[in-house]
Design an enzyme around this catalytic site. Structure first.
Site, PDB file in Angstrom:
ATOM      1  N   SER A 118      42.840  42.864  37.079  1.00  0.00           N
ATOM      2  CA  SER A 118      44.084  42.967  38.068  1.00  0.00           C
ATOM      3  C   SER A 118      45.469  42.775  37.512  1.00  0.00           C
ATOM      4  CB  SER A 118      43.797  41.590  38.862  1.00  0.00           C
ATOM      5  OG  SER A 118      42.584  41.716  39.571  1.00  0.00           O
ATOM      6  N   GLU A 232      28.594  42.858  37.722  1.00  0.00           N
ATOM      7  CA  GLU A 232      29.619  41.478  38.130  1.00  0.00           C
ATOM      8  C   GLU A 232      28.794  40.923  39.519  1.00  0.00           C
ATOM      9  OE1 GLU A 232      33.833  39.962  38.878  1.00  0.00           O
ATOM     10  OE2 GLU A 232      33.473  41.920  39.435  1.00  0.00           O
TER      11      GLU A 232
END
Length: 380
Positions: A118, A232
């Site tokens: 991010s 994930e």
């Protein structure tokens, strides 16, 4: 796949439970605890590459270990990102040299990792990143900023998604780089203080940081990054649900002790939270069994994020007016203590944002699963 636990799995469960009971609460720090896990052979039990993981374990035994770890009261894992995200990605996309260099230190608990995805202005929109990497001989120089980077203040390495093709846009021209964090003057880590008073996340600034390793080849970063996101939301979601169950049990106890459980609306909400958590567990098992569709990670994220946020709201509802009171010695200049309900409520406000916002997950499901028309994009 009929996802059930065999006698062999239950024997494995007994072994894991016994080991955890004799090793948890040793008083060691988080990094030292990773080495204890590595020495015990409990890191990398799901890796299928012979010679790299500590144990050969099937999918059901990976689930057993995740569940028993969550139940044991063991400390939060510092090595989760390296073991459960980077390692499977390297096994799938890395070279033999990369596997040999990075997997053994992860399995031993010697090297910790963080995730450089991010960025400011490109949180859920991962394809909008601007961090750039310029080739310098056989390596790269990375310049840019990452944000919401968990464990960056402890990590030895960071896997970074960076733009290696000048002028490229969106998911084109990206590469998946492995960057050592010990580069004074070239990497700066700044903790981010949250509503809870803690600093679980960080900003990371790269100023010409050196990176020698690229996974999957230059320009193939988007494919590698998407593969990692699938890992994930795998086995670790079941362990997450064990933690959710413990939080729900605490809210139920508080409701009974305070008398809030006599309210039929509160009782209905408690029962709904329990039923939805059971549904999430069976959905997670179905996903691991291989029968879920391509949108399964997005569906799972939508389910647990909203559920956990609603639990935080219910926790403070059960507490009543007392949930709005802070400690008597609170100071804006110093850390402050929150009770369990307050912490749950404040921390869970971010659940529907981090890891891909609810809006992004719904768009993924609409476009990639349901085949609906793509959302119009603004000018790049």
């Amino acid at each position: 796949m009929d996802f059930g636990f065999s006698q062999e799995d239950e024997d494995f469960r007994a072994e894991a439970r016994e080991w955890l009971a004799s090793h948890v609460n040793t008083g060691v720090g988080r990094r030292a605890w990773e080495r204890v896990l590595g020495a015990g052979g409990w890191i990398g039990i799901g890796w299928v590459e012979a010679g790299y993981g500590n144990r050969i374990a099937g999918l059901t035994q990976q689930v057993v270990w995740a569940e028993e770890y969550a139940r044991s009261g063991a400390p939060p894992r510092s090595g989760h990102i390296g073991e459960n995200l980077l390692a499977p990605t390297l096994i799938a996309h890395g070279t033999e040299e990369q596997k040999a260099r990075f997997l053994p230190p992860i399995a031993a608990g010697d090297e910790l990792w963080c995730q450089g995805y991010s960025e400011p202005g490109a949180g859920s929109d991962l394809a909008g990143i601007r961090t750039a990497a310029v080739r310098a001989g056989r390596s790269y120089r990375v310049t840019g900023q990452k944000i919401w980077t968990s464990l960056a203040h402890e990590a030895d390495w960071c896997f970074v998604l960076a733009r290696t093709e000048p002028g490229s846009v969106r998911h084109h021209g990206l590469s998946f780089l492995l960057v050592p964090m010990d580069q004074p003057g070239r990497i700066e880590v700044r903790p981010i203080r949250q509503l809870t008073g803690t600093s679980d996340f960080n900003e990371v600034f790269f100023d010409g940081a050196h990176a020698e390793h690229v996974v999957g080849g230059e320009g193939d970063g988007w494919r590698v990054a998407m593969s990692l996101l699938g890992f994930e939301r795998g086995v670790s979601t079941l362990a997450q649900q064990i933690g959710f169950a413990e939080e729900l049990a605490g809210v139920v106890r508080a409701a009974v002790e305070s008398g809030a459980a006599r309210d039929p609306v509160v009782r209905e909400r408690l029962v709904r939270q329990w039923a939805e958590l059971r549904t999430m567990r069976w959905n997670a098992l179905r996903t691991l069994g291989g029968s879920a569709g391509p949108g399964a990670p997005s569906v799972a994220k939508l389910l647990w994020a909203g559920w956990h946020q609603r639990l935080g709201e219910l926790a403070v509802l059960v507490r009543g007016a007392a949930a709005g009171a802070g400690p008597a010695d609170w100071s804006a200049a110093a850390p402050y203590e929150l009770d369990a309900a307050q912490h749950l409520f404040l921390f869970s406000r971010a659940d529907t944002l981090y890891g891909g916002s609810d809006q992004i997950q719904r768009t993924i499901i609409a476009e990639r699963v349901l085949g609906l028309p793509r959302e119009p994009k603004g000018a790049v």
